[in-house]
Design an enzyme around this catalytic site. Structure first.
Site, PDB file in Angstrom:
ATOM      1  N   ASP A  35     131.559   7.076 126.926  1.00 42.77           N
ATOM      2  CA  ASP A  35     132.513   8.478 126.939  1.00 42.77           C
ATOM      3  C   ASP A  35     133.706   8.051 127.259  1.00 42.77           C
ATOM      4  O   ASP A  35     134.451   7.894 128.192  1.00 42.77           O
ATOM      5  CB  ASP A  35     131.947   9.441 127.976  1.00 42.77           C
ATOM      6  CG  ASP A  35     130.427   9.644 127.395  1.00 42.77           C
ATOM      7  OD1 ASP A  35     130.404   9.175 126.291  1.00 42.77           O
ATOM      8  OD2 ASP A  35     129.989  10.657 127.124  1.00 42.77           O
ATOM      9  N   ASP A  44     125.189  17.044 117.839  1.00 45.67           N
ATOM     10  CA  ASP A  44     124.951  17.271 119.172  1.00 45.67           C
ATOM     11  C   ASP A  44     124.218  19.023 119.137  1.00 45.67           C
ATOM     12  O   ASP A  44     124.797  19.555 119.746  1.00 45.67           O
ATOM     13  CB  ASP A  44     126.218  17.520 119.665  1.00 45.67           C
ATOM     14  CG  ASP A  44     127.486  16.470 120.058  1.00 45.67           C
ATOM     15  OD1 ASP A  44     126.598  15.775 120.577  1.00 45.67           O
ATOM     16  OD2 ASP A  44     127.629  15.668 119.086  1.00 45.67           O
TER      17      ASP A  44
END
Length: 595
Positions: free
Chosen positions: A292, A450
């Protein structure tokens, strides 16, 4: 003036004007104009040390150290370039038909769809020159689509006529037998005698990513140098004299793949056969390292990790959690044995011109020394920068591909596209999924889902797919549905993970990255209920993500679900569970992995 159909040795940042189905009028000329920003990035992104190679071309005469590259302008060719340079060779790009005919050795790394590639080759006259070159038994290596185009035709958006040098039709894999399409991952080869460039592959895995394949027959058997079994036995490579082509990607197959390129480039520098060690027998389960990436409060790109998507430290300063530099970590994970590296850009950067997006530099530097697949996600959608310039999602994806990405991951934009498709039941062809898969193939498009668990007393309490949970909810709830989110998990949408997965597969996604907000950063294992729900619902590969805290969690998800890969971030960044330990555990547990 229209862009040339073939790239120069230093391709411009945006190459979509050369691509089929992309309007040249919408492809602006871009440059890295922010010098101070670029200087800071270069200081941050120090390349990993290069591996020592047993043979180098650096001492060869200049004419013998040049490789002619046929790049028709689609997909990630940067990785092939980097692999060639990594081996000590220089590159000459094809600009004219004469460049093909005069080449000492020619590599054709075809990427994308069959029809657009043949369209470019025919319109430029390169098809005729290519056939003449190969028919004269000149040194040639085709990669992926560069193999398929040698056959008579393909059914991909067709039938479409190919170069016709090898008998046979390239057709799509049959997904009805339970095998997932596209065929993505590290698989084993059955190698014939006198394969030459495959002599060091042996029983090792190589990386495939494709939906179409050529089949063996009596008519083409004299060409076949290796096969692979995935549902059916298909042609993995061909060889006749000095002409070679491979369906897999040597530039993405680590040291084994570099050996294939090295033996093609220096055929007289190796013994006929080297003993190899390997245990590959079938498609391996993939272990993926995820990074990330976002800007910290000083504006520097760092690798971070969230706790249920919160990436700030629980301190008075509340600073962004910093776990290292993106390029350095990616290089280390490659050395550690990661099967893929995935970058998720969690900073918007929407005011930047496309050519200045910081993630492009991350990809460019990483791809110099990381020879496994690279995926990048975050911000793959239409946008307008601070100067008022509009960019389509296809242009954004094209820039990422040209900078070193092999696959792009679409998040929020895929949710909106799926909602619209489910509402209208119409494929407009305008969504980012449809546009990118049409040009680059669905194997290049990953959709990142998600979801957040929403507990129910009864499965009839919601219109979306609900399941009975293995473990009851906090108030004893036996059921739940998985609500999809956008904007980094901050906004819930009226669509479930099950409905989204089915819709994006129909729209053209080739793979699903399945996260779970509830499990993110918890280290208690993957959400098996969710992963089983989605992997059973679709016929494309599913990557399990969120929650890994131990090597046992990887074997659990592979044994209890149909996931093709498992991804982790924090446990790798913090060195709590090394990638090598995960793979050793999986192998001992009877799960095939690339060692």
């Amino acid at each position: 003036m229209a862009a040339a159909p073939f790239s120069s040795s230093a391709p411009s940042p945006t190459s979509s004007s050369r691509l089929p189905n992309v309007s040249s009028s919408s492809s602006p000329s871009l440059s890295l104009s922010r010098d101070s920003h670029k200087t800071r990035l270069q200081a941050q992104f120090k390349s990993s040390p290069r591996r020592n190679l047993c043979v180098s071309a650096s001492s060869l005469p200049s004419s013998d150290s040049v490789v002619t590259l046929l790049d028709y302008g689609a997909g990630n060719v940067r990785s092939v370039r980097n692999a060639i340079r990594h081996l000590g060779f220089q590159i000459k790009d094809v600009q004219t038909q004469a460049d093909i005919l005069n080449a000492g050795r020619l590599i054709f790394p075809g990427v994308g769809a069959f029809a657009p590639a043949m369209d470019v080759l025919n319109k430029t006259g390169m098809a005729e020159a290519l056939c003449e070159y190969i028919e004269k038994d000149r040194p040639f290596l085709g990669i992926c689509l560069g193999l398929q185009l040698l056959f008579e035709s393909s059914t991909e958006n067709g039938p479409v006529t190919g170069l016709g040098l090898i008998p046979g039709v390239v057709g799509k894999f049959d997904a009805s037998n339970g095998f997932r399409v596209p065929h993505i991952g590290w698989d084993a080869l059955q190698i014939a005698e006198d394969s030459e460039i495959l002599d060091e592959v042996g029983n090792c895995h190589v990386y495939f990513v494709h939906s179409y394949r050529a089949m063996p027959s009596e008519e083409n058997k004299e060409w076949i140098s290796s096969t692979c079994n995935y549902g059916d036995t298909f042609i993995a490579s061909v060889r006749k004299g000095n002409v070679h082509a491979v369906q897999f990607h040597p530039e993405k197959s680590g040291d084994v793949g570099l050996s294939v390129l090295r033996r093609f480039l220096l055929p007289k520098s190796f013994p006929a056969k080297n003993p190899t060690e390997g245990r590959a027998s079938k498609l391996a389960k993939r272990v993926i390292a995820c990074l990330d990436v976002r800007a910290n409060d000083n504006g520097d790109l760092v690798v971070t990790k969230g706790d249920q998507y919160d990436v700030r430290e629980n301190t008075e300063e509340n600073e962004v959690r910093n776990l290292g530099k993106p390029v350095d970590l990616a290089g280390q994970y490659y050395l550690d044995g990661a099967d893929e590296v995935s970058f998720l850009n969690i900073t918007g950067f929407r005011d930047f011109p496309l050519g200045d997006l910081p993630m492009l530099q991350v990809l460019r530097y990483t791809s110099e020394n990381v020879f496994v697949p690279l995926t990048v996600g975050g911000g793959i959608r239409d946008f307008t920068d601070s100067t008022g310039r509009y960019y389509s999602s296809l242009e954004v994806a094209s820039e990422y591909f040209r900078s070193g990405a092999d696959k792009i991951s679409i998040g929020s934009d895929a949710v909106y596209a799926a909602e619209e498709y489910l509402r209208t039941k119409v494929k407009t062809g305008k969504s980012s999924i449809e546009q990118i898969s049409r040009v680059y193939g669905n194997q290049a498009v990953v959709v990142s889902i998600d979801p957040r668990r929403v507990y129910l007393s009864s499965p009839n309490d919601v219109e979306f797919k609900a399941i009975k949970l293995s473990n009851p909810g906090p108030n004893g709830e036996e059921y739940a549905w998985y609500q999809c989110t956008v904007s980094g998990g901050r906004e819930g949408r009226p669509i479930g993970a099950y409905e989204l997965a089915k819709a994006v597969e129909e729209l053209g996604a080739g793979e699903i990255l399945l996260n779970c907000i509830d499990c993110d950063g918890q280290g208690k294992g993957f959400d098996i209920d969710l992963i089983k729900l989605i992997s059973d619902a679709v016929s494309i590969p599913v990557i399990a993500s969120s929650g890994a805290g131990a090597a046992e969690h990887f074997s659990e998800v592979f044994k209890k679900t149909s996931a093709s890969a498992a991804l982790a971030a924090g446990i790798f960044h913090r060195k709590e569970v090394p990638i090598g330990s995960v793979k050793e555990h999986l192998w001992k547990d009877g799960i095939e992995v690339r060692i």
